[in-house]
Design a protein around this motif. Structure first.
Motif, short mmCIF file in Angstrom:
data_model
loop_
_atom_site.label_atom_id
_atom_site.label_comp_id
_atom_site.label_asym_id
_atom_site.label_seq_id
_atom_site.Cartn_x
_atom_site.Cartn_y
_atom_site.Cartn_z
N HIS A 245 -0.95 -14.46 -3.60
CA HIS A 245 -0.86 -13.52 -2.49
C HIS A 245 -0.37 -14.22 -1.23
O HIS A 245 -0.47 -15.44 -1.10
N ASP B 116 -4.35 3.42 2.59
CA ASP B 116 -3.01 3.63 2.05
C ASP B 116 -2.04 3.59 3.23
O ASP B 116 -2.42 3.89 4.38
N MET C 278 2.19 2.04 -0.13
CA MET C 278 1.18 1.15 -0.70
C MET C 278 -0.14 1.92 -0.83
O MET C 278 -0.48 2.72 0.03
N LYS D 207 -4.44 1.52 -1.90
CA LYS D 207 -5.63 0.67 -2.07
C LYS D 207 -5.42 -0.73 -1.50
O LYS D 207 -5.68 -1.74 -2.14
N VAL D 208 -4.94 -0.78 -0.26
CA VAL D 208 -4.72 -2.06 0.41
C VAL D 208 -5.97 -2.40 1.22
O VAL D 208 -6.46 -1.58 2.00
N LEU E 234 -2.79 -8.28 6.18
CA LEU E 234 -2.94 -7.73 4.84
C LEU E 234 -2.62 -8.80 3.80
O LEU E 234 -1.58 -9.46 3.88
N LEU F 120 -1.27 -9.42 0.38
CA LEU F 120 -0.44 -8.67 -0.56
C LEU F 120 0.27 -9.64 -1.51
O LEU F 120 0.43 -10.82 -1.20
N ASP G 82 5.25 -6.65 -2.68
CA ASP G 82 4.81 -5.59 -1.77
C ASP G 82 5.05 -5.99 -0.32
O ASP G 82 5.39 -5.15 0.52
#
Length: 276
Positions: A127, A151, A181, A183-184, A223, A225, A229
């Protein structure tokens, strides 16, 4: 003859006394072993209390009081870094996935009150950490907190050509609204802090009122990710997409199957008629 009888009698008495002594010694040894068995039973094991999880926890979760409990385990199976106090883990964030019943170890925790927030430690190897602007209404109203599940919706313009159109036809600019996106998890917030200026004319001899809480506004989200993404969000941001953050239930795990919204979709959904 009399002396011989006396000698035999003495020998017999000596043997009897020796036998009594041996028997008494045997009884003492047996009693001692029985007492030791009562004090230290065969299954006796020295144990220690350690903190274990009561449910499965994921990377980056903040530990709440209901997520952990104390359990008694043999000292030989408790690692040196096992935590023995609930107060030491509540409010900390975890650096790896933990399953229910797993011992909480000190090197698997990060302190969110540290200056750097331990952000580098809550990232898995696959990530990256992306700073995402907080320009939408939810962000301006400070509705999103660290650890929330969100989201990310986006509206953007894109030149497209339908499959029926010839290659020579100029592409048409269309507007799309999509759920980019789902369920972040919000790893952290970047905040602007605004403090109210104190009144310089206040009499210091009077009882001072407590200082007002500083106002905070979300400037950006951090975030965690996967790189793909992160690139998609960067592309949409750099090409002028308009984003909105929508907040999910903390326990939501649903993957929504959503159709991108276009002008044609709105016309068909609401049964609108296009007048000539």
């Amino acid at each position: 003859m009399e002396n011989k009888t006396k000698t035999i009698f003495i020998v017999i008495m000596g043997v009897i006394l020796l036998a009594v002594g041996v028997f008494a010694g045997y009884l003492l040894i047996q009693r001692s072993q029985a007492n030791q068995a009562q004090v230290l039973p065969e299954d006796f094991t020295v144990k220690s209390s350690v903190v274990v999880t009561t449910r499965d926890l994921s990377l980056g979760n903040t530990i709440a009081g209901s997520d952990v409990e104390l359990a008694s385990v043999p000292v030989e199976v408790a690692p040196r870094t096992a935590i023995t106090s609930l107060e030491e883990v509540i409010g900390k964030i975890i650096k790896t996935d933990l399953v229910q019943g797993e011992m909480v170890l000190s090197h698997n925790l990060a302190d969110p009150t540290n200056r750097n927030k331990d952000l580098s430690f809550v990232l898995s190897d696959d990530h990256v950490l992306l700073a995402f602007p907080g320009d939408d209404l939810m962000s301006r109203e400070s509705m999103v907190q660290r650890g929330d599940i969100v989201d990310i919706f986006a509206t953007f313009k894109q030149k497209v050509r339908t499959m029926e159109e010839a290659a020579a036809v100029e592409p048409e600019t269309r507007t799309f609204t999509v759920d980019t996106m789902q369920k972040v998890g919000v790893t952290a917030l970047v905040l602007d802090v605004f403090r109210q200026e104190s009144n310089a004319n206040v009499d210091p001899t009077q009882n001072s009122q407590p200082a007002p809480e500083p106002e905070t506004r979300i400037r950006a989200y951090l975030l965690a990710l996967n790189p793909r993404d992160a690139l998609i969000l960067k592309h949409l941001k750099d090409t002028g997409a308009i984003f909105d953050i929508v907040l999910r239930s903390p326990t939501s795990t649903v993957q929504f199957d959503l159709t991108p919204v276009t002008e044609e979709y709105i016309i068909e959904f609401y049964g609108l008629e296009i007048l000539p």
